[in-house]
Design a protein around this motif. Structure first.
Motif, mmCIF file in Angstrom:
data_model
loop_
_atom_site.group_PDB
_atom_site.id
_atom_site.type_symbol
_atom_site.label_atom_id
_atom_site.label_comp_id
_atom_site.label_asym_id
_atom_site.label_seq_id
_atom_site.Cartn_x
_atom_site.Cartn_y
_atom_site.Cartn_z
ATOM 1 N N PHE A 20 0.880 -1.102 -0.115
ATOM 2 C CA PHE A 20 -0.174 -0.023 0.020
ATOM 3 C C PHE A 20 0.847 1.205 -0.064
ATOM 4 O O PHE A 20 0.381 2.336 -0.645
ATOM 5 C CB PHE A 20 -1.140 -0.028 0.961
ATOM 6 N N LYS A 21 2.058 1.102 0.431
ATOM 7 C CA LYS A 21 3.147 2.331 0.533
ATOM 8 C C LYS A 21 3.350 2.579 -0.749
ATOM 9 O O LYS A 21 3.414 3.801 -1.115
ATOM 10 C CB LYS A 21 4.129 2.184 1.421
ATOM 11 N N ILE A 24 0.490 3.991 -2.846
ATOM 12 C CA ILE A 24 0.124 5.671 -2.313
ATOM 13 C C ILE A 24 1.137 6.494 -3.255
ATOM 14 O O ILE A 24 1.080 7.562 -3.767
ATOM 15 C CB ILE A 24 0.187 5.337 -1.089
ATOM 16 N N THR A 25 2.434 5.893 -3.107
ATOM 17 C CA THR A 25 3.662 6.614 -3.875
ATOM 18 C C THR A 25 3.439 6.684 -5.160
ATOM 19 O O THR A 25 3.540 7.791 -5.988
ATOM 20 C CB THR A 25 4.858 5.990 -3.568
ATOM 21 N N GLU A 29 0.843 10.496 -3.934
ATOM 22 C CA GLU A 29 1.048 11.013 -2.618
ATOM 23 C C GLU A 29 2.265 10.404 -1.756
ATOM 24 O O GLU A 29 2.972 9.721 -2.247
ATOM 25 C CB GLU A 29 -0.053 10.308 -1.730
ATOM 26 N N ASN A 30 2.510 11.264 -0.938
ATOM 27 C CA ASN A 30 3.589 10.906 0.127
ATOM 28 C C ASN A 30 3.077 10.156 1.256
ATOM 29 O O ASN A 30 2.654 10.775 2.319
ATOM 30 C CB ASN A 30 4.204 12.348 0.537
ATOM 31 N N PRO A 31 3.552 8.935 1.294
ATOM 32 C CA PRO A 31 3.204 8.038 2.215
ATOM 33 C C PRO A 31 3.578 8.203 3.783
ATOM 34 O O PRO A 31 2.979 7.906 4.790
ATOM 35 C CB PRO A 31 3.555 6.641 1.997
ATOM 36 N N ILE A 36 -1.043 10.632 7.156
ATOM 37 C CA ILE A 36 -1.559 9.268 6.692
ATOM 38 C C ILE A 36 -0.205 8.148 6.655
ATOM 39 O O ILE A 36 -0.410 7.146 6.162
ATOM 40 C CB ILE A 36 -1.732 9.485 4.948
ATOM 41 N N THR A 39 -1.770 5.038 7.307
ATOM 42 C CA THR A 39 -2.846 4.556 6.456
ATOM 43 C C THR A 39 -2.401 3.433 5.656
ATOM 44 O O THR A 39 -3.241 2.564 5.392
ATOM 45 C CB THR A 39 -3.149 5.972 5.445
ATOM 46 N N PRO A 40 -1.246 3.145 5.282
ATOM 47 C CA PRO A 40 -0.834 1.666 4.507
ATOM 48 C C PRO A 40 -1.333 0.515 5.411
ATOM 49 O O PRO A 40 -1.785 -0.439 5.013
ATOM 50 C CB PRO A 40 0.730 1.856 4.299
#
Ligand SMILES: Nc1nc2c(ncn2[C@@H]2O[C@H](COP(=O)(O)OP(=O)(O)OP(=O)(O)O)[C@@H](O)[C@H]2O)c(=O)[nH]1
Ligand SMILES: [Zn+2]
Length: 197
Positions: A20-21, A24-25, A29-31, A36, A39-40
């Protein structure tokens, strides 16, 4: 039967969190941004929750709550809310299931019907197969004189993206045994559309 927060598989959670990291990247987005950072891991647990249906045995759920009874009229459980993931986009589809069966010597614990709806919903699905899975599970396990399943659902993949239709509802159904007769089927359809709450 169900996984709870503390029961998430540590290794799976760790690997999914890493995935998920990356997602997101890759999506821009910046994980590690404040707000957030967890969030991962939350997403990893949310997806495990939504897909927990693979670890469950729905036939066993029904078998454990079968009771010998001579009642032989239609039993209807309607408006069972369901949330599933479409196997094409992994986006939710959600709605209601309506289930009926006509006992053949055995009734089943009422709560077990929504439970098997959850088990089959918490997998990657198409609405048609979800309908059949529920129908066949009841048919095979309690061997009723008849069983019927109707599902009405809305698909987020048709709402948030793609064709972007907000109000279309998909209805699927399956009928076995006595529900193949038009009068029995109509009685069921009348009961599930009644306003009696
Ligand atoms: N029959 C059925 N189709 C579904 C279900 N959930 C999603 N779909 C459809 O699966 C299809 C996948 O079609 P594709 O053309 O491969 O995918 P796509 O390019 O993302 O399609 P669009 O959604 O039309 O943008 C779409 O028509 C979805 O509406 C379902 O439960 N049953
Ligand atoms: Zn879809």
């Amino acid at each position: 039967m169900y996984k709870f927060f503390e029961e998430y598989d540590e290794k799976v959670t760790e690997e999914l969190t890493g995935n998920f990291k990356n997602i997101i990247t890759q999506l821009g987005e910046n994980p590690t941004r404040e707000g957030i950072t967890d969030t991962p891991e939350r997403a990893a647990k949310a997806m495990q929750f939504l897909m927990q249906g693979y670890d469950c045995n729905p036939e066993e759920i029904l078998r454990k709550a079968m009771f010998k009874e001579s009642y032989s009229e239609m039993v209807v459980v309607k408006d069972i809310e369901l949330y599933s993931l479409c196997e094409h986009h992994m986006l939710p589809f959600f709605g209601k299931a309506h289930i009926a069966y006509i006992p053949n010597g055995y009734i089943v614990g009422l709560s077990k019907l929504p439970r098997i709806v959850d088990v089959f919903s918490r997998r990657m699905q198409v609405q048609e197969r979800l309908t059949d899975d529920i129908l066949e599970c009841i048919n095979k396990t309690i061997k009723p004189l008849g069983v019927a399943v109707v599902i009405e659902a809305q698909h987020m993949c048709m709402m948030m993206r793609g064709v972007q239709k907000q109000n279309s509802v998909t209805t699927t159904s399956g009928f076995r045994g006595q529900f193949e007769k038009i009068e029995t089927r109509n009685e069921f359809l009348k009961l599930i559309t009644s306003d009696l709450k």
